[in-house]
Write an enzyme that holds these catalytic residues in place. Sequence first.
Site, PDB file in Angstrom:
ATOM      1  NE  ARG A 398      38.480  32.922  38.325  1.00  8.39           N
ATOM      2  CZ  ARG A 398      37.374  32.235  38.066  1.00  8.39           C
ATOM      3  NH1 ARG A 398      36.245  32.571  38.667  1.00  8.39           N
ATOM      4  NH2 ARG A 398      37.372  31.233  37.218  1.00  8.39           N
ATOM      5  CG  ASN A 401      43.703  44.729  35.144  1.00  8.10           C
ATOM      6  OD1 ASN A 401      44.746  44.441  35.726  1.00  8.10           O
ATOM      7  ND2 ASN A 401      43.348  45.986  34.926  1.00  8.10           N
ATOM      8  CG  HIS A 405      40.941  39.291  39.994  1.00  8.98           C
ATOM      9  ND1 HIS A 405      41.708  38.327  40.636  1.00  8.98           N
ATOM     10  CD2 HIS A 405      39.655  38.876  40.112  1.00  8.98           C
ATOM     11  CE1 HIS A 405      40.917  37.385  41.105  1.00  8.98           C
ATOM     12  NE2 HIS A 405      39.673  37.687  40.797  1.00  8.98           N
ATOM     13  CG  HIS A 440      35.545  50.048  35.190  1.00  6.33           C
ATOM     14  ND1 HIS A 440      35.846  49.288  36.297  1.00  6.33           N
ATOM     15  CD2 HIS A 440      36.374  49.607  34.212  1.00  6.33           C
ATOM     16  CE1 HIS A 440      36.803  48.432  36.002  1.00  6.33           C
ATOM     17  NE2 HIS A 440      37.156  48.609  34.738  1.00  6.33           N
TER      18      HIS A 440
END
Length: 531
Positions: A398, A401, A405, A440
């Site tokens: 959390r 970033n 987030h 990612h």
Amino acid sequence: MATPEPPNGLRHRNTTLQSDEISSHGESHNNVQTEDMRQWQKHAQKMKVKILEQIQGQLSDLLDQALSESALRFTQIQPAADGKTTKKDASRSHRLEDGKVFMSRASLLDELFEISHIRTIYHMFIAVLLVFCLSTLAVDFIDQGRLVLEFDLLFYAFGKLGTVTWAWLVMFGYTLVLPYYSLMFWGVFYHAASSKVALSLGTGLVLAALQACVLGAFPIYVVIHNQLPPASRFIVILEQIRFLMKSYSFIRETAPVITKNIPKEGETPRFPTFSSYLYFLFCPTLIYRESYPRNARIRWNYVGVTAGMILGSLFYGYFILVRLCVPVFRNQANQPFSTRTMVLALFHSTLPGIMLLLLCFFAFLHCWLNLFGELLRFADRMFYKDWWNSTSFANYYRTWNVVVHDWLYYYGYRDFLWLSRRKCRTAAMLSVFIVSAVVHEYAITMGFGFFYPVMFFLFAFLGVVFNFTMNDKRQSPVYNIIMWTCLFIGQGVQVCLYCQEWYAQIHCPRTGDSFWELVTPRSWSCSYQPL
């Protein structure tokens, strides 16, 4: 009988001795008091620093909470038709329709750098950078007999910037024009349309097809067809992801407002201004608002210092790769593969791995975002929180970033809960993890030019396990140590495996274009000799 008195000389001598003893005793007592006072002042200074740090942290949390609550209360008060104000239901602040509240606040590291102890740690990292420079110069002088400070790896990684520039301009121009005017076209005809569903579905399908072509296939074609080097690849792919997230947020935040606000007869619907959308495309947030809290002026000194830190971080990363990674994995071909070699390479990679993690955090989440925030006078600088103090991976995810987030939370997690009527919280959380892991892995695969799902495995499998096992109930400092240990090992695994695969791709290139040839890591079967 009279007592004989001592002679005058003897009486004077005794008096002098007594006064000397008293004075020496007084001086020693004063010295003890002075030393005690000095020790007490040192202790009081240490206590002062500790108390001020605790008070600063608590006040910051309390002020953030108070500002958030006051902003929510303000939005709950609306003017009625008779001019009076009416207050909405207080439970509205807990409903799914509530969004992110922006407020004026500085980045956490900017506040921490005001403390001399934290600033000293920053100076230590600068000293390490200087040591890297000196070691590189010394090695070059010994090997070549002259001082050489070449940045060939850096120039290679950022090659073909002209191609990157025109590709970015195409993506930016499309994102600036098509989503905005598509929404305006839909909004003009929405309330007068006989079939609102057909209009919305048709507009959405056309826009989705254009998004898939321009922001989907086009960047991939540019990266693969032009064989861009790694850093240039990452620029194109990360900008592709950013434009997709920004355009989605703009449509997601604006479309419900248009559907709810029915214009009066003869009036046109109210649309967001083009300037607000243009500002949103550059400001450091992924959540669209028509206006944001703004600072009064640009601090050009802060801009210059931040730009210098970005440049320094770039060279820092270069030296980490050149001094700690390239020599190890380039020469690994001289050694036959064994468990011992693999384990040594893995633990050797933990130091450069964690340094690269901290460097990416500092260079991008702090310096880069604050640079654009300052240039645009964007006042809400909470791009991250104190993730380094996390005792659970749930809190780490959390706070690491906050920008990404927030997007995943409002448009992934909460929308999933809204669709499931709050019945599938675990499924909503898992879906966010899967989406994040896929994105990612996509960025890593396109950036390096090969498929090796290390990031996906660590994120989608181990990350989910750690998120549920090391949750917010873990408050002991021991769990903070466990979290950092896992980060060290995880970064070491990524650096080790990706570096091995990079050199395997060079020495054992693919012989075909079959599916299994593309998805099978070359380092699993490559046995090569140094070039």
